[in-house]
Write an enzyme that holds these catalytic residues in place. Sequence first.
Site, PDB file in Angstrom:
ATOM      1  N   LYS A  40       0.848  -1.206   0.000  1.00 42.15           N
ATOM      2  CA  LYS A  40       0.000   0.000   0.000  1.00 42.15           C
ATOM      3  C   LYS A  40       0.881   1.252   0.000  1.00 42.15           C
ATOM      4  O   LYS A  40       2.081   1.179   0.301  1.00 42.15           O
ATOM      5  CB  LYS A  40      -0.902  -0.013   1.224  1.00 42.15           C
ATOM      6  CG  LYS A  40      -0.161   0.010   2.560  1.00 42.15           C
ATOM      7  CD  LYS A  40      -1.093  -0.245   3.741  1.00 42.15           C
ATOM      8  CE  LYS A  40      -0.332  -0.208   5.055  1.00 42.15           C
ATOM      9  NZ  LYS A  40      -1.160  -0.683   6.188  1.00 42.15           N
ATOM     10  N   TYR A 271      14.129  31.010   6.051  1.00 44.94           N
ATOM     11  CA  TYR A 271      12.969  31.662   6.661  1.00 44.94           C
ATOM     12  C   TYR A 271      13.143  31.726   8.180  1.00 44.94           C
ATOM     13  O   TYR A 271      13.488  30.729   8.819  1.00 44.94           O
ATOM     14  CB  TYR A 271      11.692  30.867   6.361  1.00 44.94           C
ATOM     15  CG  TYR A 271      11.321  30.866   4.890  1.00 44.94           C
ATOM     16  CD1 TYR A 271      10.933  32.041   4.246  1.00 44.94           C
ATOM     17  CD2 TYR A 271      11.355  29.682   4.161  1.00 44.94           C
ATOM     18  CE1 TYR A 271      10.588  32.023   2.901  1.00 44.94           C
ATOM     19  CE2 TYR A 271      11.006  29.655   2.828  1.00 44.94           C
ATOM     20  CZ  TYR A 271      10.617  30.834   2.198  1.00 44.94           C
ATOM     21  OH  TYR A 271      10.283  30.819   0.879  1.00 44.94           O
TER      22      TYR A 271
HETATM   23  C1  PLP Z   1      -0.507  -1.641   6.915  1.00 47.24           C
HETATM   24  C2  PLP Z   1      -1.131  -2.894   7.306  1.00 47.24           C
HETATM   25  C3  PLP Z   1      -0.375  -4.067   7.449  1.00 47.24           C
HETATM   26  C4  PLP Z   1       1.140  -4.066   7.452  1.00 47.24           C
HETATM   27  O1  PLP Z   1       1.586  -3.514   8.683  1.00 47.24           O
HETATM   28  P1  PLP Z   1       3.128  -3.483   9.032  1.00 47.24           P
HETATM   29  O2  PLP Z   1       3.199  -3.024  10.450  1.00 47.24           O
HETATM   30  O3  PLP Z   1       3.761  -2.508   8.103  1.00 47.24           O
HETATM   31  O4  PLP Z   1       3.630  -4.853   8.825  1.00 47.24           O
HETATM   32  C5  PLP Z   1      -1.049  -5.262   7.651  1.00 47.24           C
HETATM   33  N1  PLP Z   1      -2.395  -5.272   7.748  1.00 47.24           N
HETATM   34  C6  PLP Z   1      -3.149  -4.170   7.647  1.00 47.24           C
HETATM   35  C7  PLP Z   1      -4.620  -4.259   7.783  1.00 47.24           C
HETATM   36  C8  PLP Z   1      -2.552  -2.940   7.445  1.00 47.24           C
HETATM   37  O5  PLP Z   1      -3.307  -1.849   7.373  1.00 47.24           O
END
Ligand code: PLP
Length: 379
Positions: A40, A271
């Site tokens: 993701k 800045y």
């Molecule tokens: C992002 C996510 C993961 C992965 O989590 P990590 O801590 O990066 O391993 C797994 N399951 C869900 C539902 C997530 O949103």
Amino acid sequence: MYKEAIRPAWAEINLSNFDYNVKQIRAKMGNDREFIGVIKADAYGHGAIQCAEVLRENGVKTFAIATLQEAITLREAGATERIICLGLTPDMYVDILAQYDIIPVVDDSRNARAISDAAAARGKTIDCLIAVDTGMGRIGYLADDLNYAVEDIRRIAVLPNIRILGMFSHMATADAFDKTFSHEQEARYNRFYDAVTQAGIPLPFRTLANSASIMELPTVLFDGCRPGIILYGQYPSHEVDKNQLSLKPVMQVKANIVHLKYVPPGFSCGYGRKFIANRPSAIATVGLGYADGYPRPYSSKARVIVNGQICNVAGNICMDQFMVDVTDVPGVKVGDEVIVMGTDGVNTISADDIADATGTINYEITCAFGQRLPKVFVK
Ligand SMILES: *Cc1c(COP(=O)(O)O)cnc(C)c1O
């Protein structure tokens, strides 16, 4: 500098390190479990299409993403793997699930009906995962509301064009040293599973584990695991035992000095004039800023590596540029490389260093650097 970057700043993505991490995680998980590569947010800023390719080479057949657009991007790049969408899909968008063969998570039979109808309209059947809230408090059937959940899942089970693949939940504190709450979540997960399956609804595919669980909670690995942050060579927190898993960071952020000047004491930078030279100084300008994910609140603590020397950032990080005090770097010149995050083999500035200094976590740092910087993939 890379011609294809079209600017003297880039995120260097080391796909050999990514491949190394995948193999370490696979060994930790065991071969008989489904490896769900969580890519993701453009693979936490690392480039989802390129990371998917390395996962594919390692035999990974399931990806997870957070938004439908992320799934569409993968499909349009030719991905034929199973793709799980980790967020709920409002009825308005369910046709996308059917069109692109995306596996939704579901916690409501009315939504499931809309999904089933959309699948039917395309002559398809959609696999879904039942989402259960075992303690994250985010999405899913409340794990303790078993009677309602079983009744509602029964309504899903009889829908003609949606098939229940299994059961999904997410850990809230798996990365904490204290595993008490994680074990409570595990118990709720198992109670829910027992209640639904005893009601005659099979849940053949159980998935609960995130990165921290893979490292430290061997009893929640079930049928499929969802490693995210560890794929990218970052640990989920400072509280996990890093000896559990060897990882190599995948992302480095680098830039080149685009401007160099020698200034007298009293000269100020940026800045708000937060840097004022107290000696004759050499000031370098770098073309990377907070719009590239370099957090502005880091400014006063920020360090970079130039020609083997750790240097302080001079003044506030701007949107697209920042300045560095390179007075102590012998022979420094325009074009020299600046390591914003990464290592020269001796000195290291990690995603954790930047996160710790700015009150956030490494996840947010790599996601942010992934937004605008050109990515250069190296092996
Ligand atoms: C992002 C996510 C993961 C992965 O989590 P990590 O801590 O990066 O391993 C797994 N399951 C869900 C539902 C997530 O949103």
